[in-house]
Design a protein around this motif. Structure first.
Motif, PDB file in Angstrom:
ATOM      1  N   GLY A  30       4.919   0.687   1.355  1.00  0.00           N
ATOM      2  CA  GLY A  30       4.465  -0.687   1.558  1.00  0.00           C
ATOM      3  C   GLY A  30       3.270  -0.796   2.472  1.00  0.00           C
ATOM      4  O   GLY A  30       2.944  -1.879   2.944  1.00  0.00           O
TER       5      GLY A  30
ATOM      6  N   THR B 223       4.126  -4.064   4.337  1.00  0.00           N
ATOM      7  CA  THR B 223       4.837  -5.173   3.729  1.00  0.00           C
ATOM      8  C   THR B 223       6.181  -4.693   3.196  1.00  0.00           C
ATOM      9  O   THR B 223       6.335  -3.524   2.852  1.00  0.00           O
ATOM     10  CB  THR B 223       4.004  -5.808   2.590  1.00  0.00           C
ATOM     11  OG1 THR B 223       4.704  -6.929   2.070  1.00  0.00           O
ATOM     12  CG2 THR B 223       3.731  -4.823   1.467  1.00  0.00           C
ATOM     13  N   ASN B 224       7.125  -5.587   3.134  1.00  0.00           N
ATOM     14  CA  ASN B 224       8.429  -5.265   2.552  1.00  0.00           C
ATOM     15  C   ASN B 224       8.451  -5.564   1.059  1.00  0.00           C
ATOM     16  O   ASN B 224       9.327  -5.106   0.342  1.00  0.00           O
ATOM     17  CB  ASN B 224       9.541  -6.061   3.245  1.00  0.00           C
ATOM     18  CG  ASN B 224       9.727  -5.622   4.672  1.00  0.00           C
ATOM     19  OD1 ASN B 224       9.555  -4.452   4.992  1.00  0.00           O
ATOM     20  ND2 ASN B 224      10.063  -6.559   5.538  1.00  0.00           N
ATOM     21  N   ARG B 225       7.482  -6.347   0.606  1.00  0.00           N
ATOM     22  CA  ARG B 225       7.421  -6.737  -0.805  1.00  0.00           C
ATOM     23  C   ARG B 225       6.148  -6.177  -1.425  1.00  0.00           C
ATOM     24  O   ARG B 225       5.049  -6.632  -1.131  1.00  0.00           O
ATOM     25  CB  ARG B 225       7.443  -8.255  -0.923  1.00  0.00           C
ATOM     26  CG  ARG B 225       7.510  -8.721  -2.330  1.00  0.00           C
ATOM     27  CD  ARG B 225       7.829 -10.211  -2.381  1.00  0.00           C
ATOM     28  NE  ARG B 225       7.787 -10.641  -3.747  1.00  0.00           N
ATOM     29  CZ  ARG B 225       6.941 -11.546  -4.203  1.00  0.00           C
ATOM     30  NH1 ARG B 225       6.093 -12.124  -3.384  1.00  0.00           N
ATOM     31  NH2 ARG B 225       6.955 -11.888  -5.471  1.00  0.00           N
ATOM     32  N   VAL B 226       6.303  -5.175  -2.257  1.00  0.00           N
ATOM     33  CA  VAL B 226       5.160  -4.547  -2.920  1.00  0.00           C
ATOM     34  C   VAL B 226       4.814  -5.365  -4.156  1.00  0.00           C
ATOM     35  O   VAL B 226       5.663  -5.598  -5.016  1.00  0.00           O
ATOM     36  CB  VAL B 226       5.490  -3.084  -3.302  1.00  0.00           C
ATOM     37  CG1 VAL B 226       4.350  -2.464  -4.087  1.00  0.00           C
ATOM     38  CG2 VAL B 226       5.773  -2.268  -2.055  1.00  0.00           C
ATOM     39  N   VAL B 227       3.560  -5.822  -4.228  1.00  0.00           N
ATOM     40  CA  VAL B 227       3.086  -6.599  -5.369  1.00  0.00           C
ATOM     41  C   VAL B 227       1.849  -5.918  -5.934  1.00  0.00           C
ATOM     42  O   VAL B 227       1.135  -5.224  -5.229  1.00  0.00           O
ATOM     43  CB  VAL B 227       2.765  -8.056  -4.964  1.00  0.00           C
ATOM     44  CG1 VAL B 227       4.010  -8.802  -4.567  1.00  0.00           C
ATOM     45  CG2 VAL B 227       1.742  -8.096  -3.848  1.00  0.00           C
TER      46      VAL B 227
END
Length: 152
Positions: A108, A90-94
């Motif tokens: 990611g 993923t490009n967005r780490v949550v």
């Protein structure tokens, strides 16, 4: 509409890190809690029809029922995988720092072992009684650093 079971003991975080409540948690109860979380995580990763990666497994997302049985909650960031899909990027780490695996934070990349890393942090918190972050006033050491620096 979402209906949840009432959990009289709230979550594991509020139980472990409340000085008054944590003293009533003996070693057998801690072991049962660890085993319960492990069984539920195994179900998500292996026994359910679809593989589910939680991605935000932490003590505040583990609820405790009247018999102190742990229930994994909050699946807002969970991902469902099919049998032929072992990992994802993923490009967005949550998630919550202190519980996220290094390969997820840096690259990611997440997969079932990312939840296992989070489970390891929960295990250390249950055994040590210390939170995963904020062990020192200046936040220079997290729980992993604290444990690795402790003499045996």
């Amino acid at each position: 509409m979402l209906i949840l079971e009432y959990m009289p003991y709230s979550n594991l975080d509020s139980f472990l890190f409340d000085h008054r409540r944590s003293t009533s948690l003996d070693w057998n109860e801690r072991l049962e809690t660890i085993n319960g979380i492990a069984r539920r995580l195994l179900y998500l990763h292996q026994d359910s029809r679809l593989w589910i990666i939680h991605r935000d497994l932490k003590t505040s997302n583990v609820l405790l029922d009247a018999e102190m049985n742990p229930k994994i909650s909050y699946f807002g960031m969970a991902r469902i995988f099919h049998g032929d899909q072992p990992l994802e990027k993923t490009n967005r780490v949550v998630g919550t720092y202190g519980y996220m695996s290094p390969e997820y934070v840096v690259f990611g990349i997440f997969f079932t072992k990312s939840d296992v890393f989070s489970f390891g942090i929960i295990l250390l918190e249950i055994l040590s009684g210390k939170k995963s972050s904020g062990l020192q006033e200046d936040h220079s050491m997290n729980l992993i650093g604290y444990v690795s620096n402790e003499p045996c």
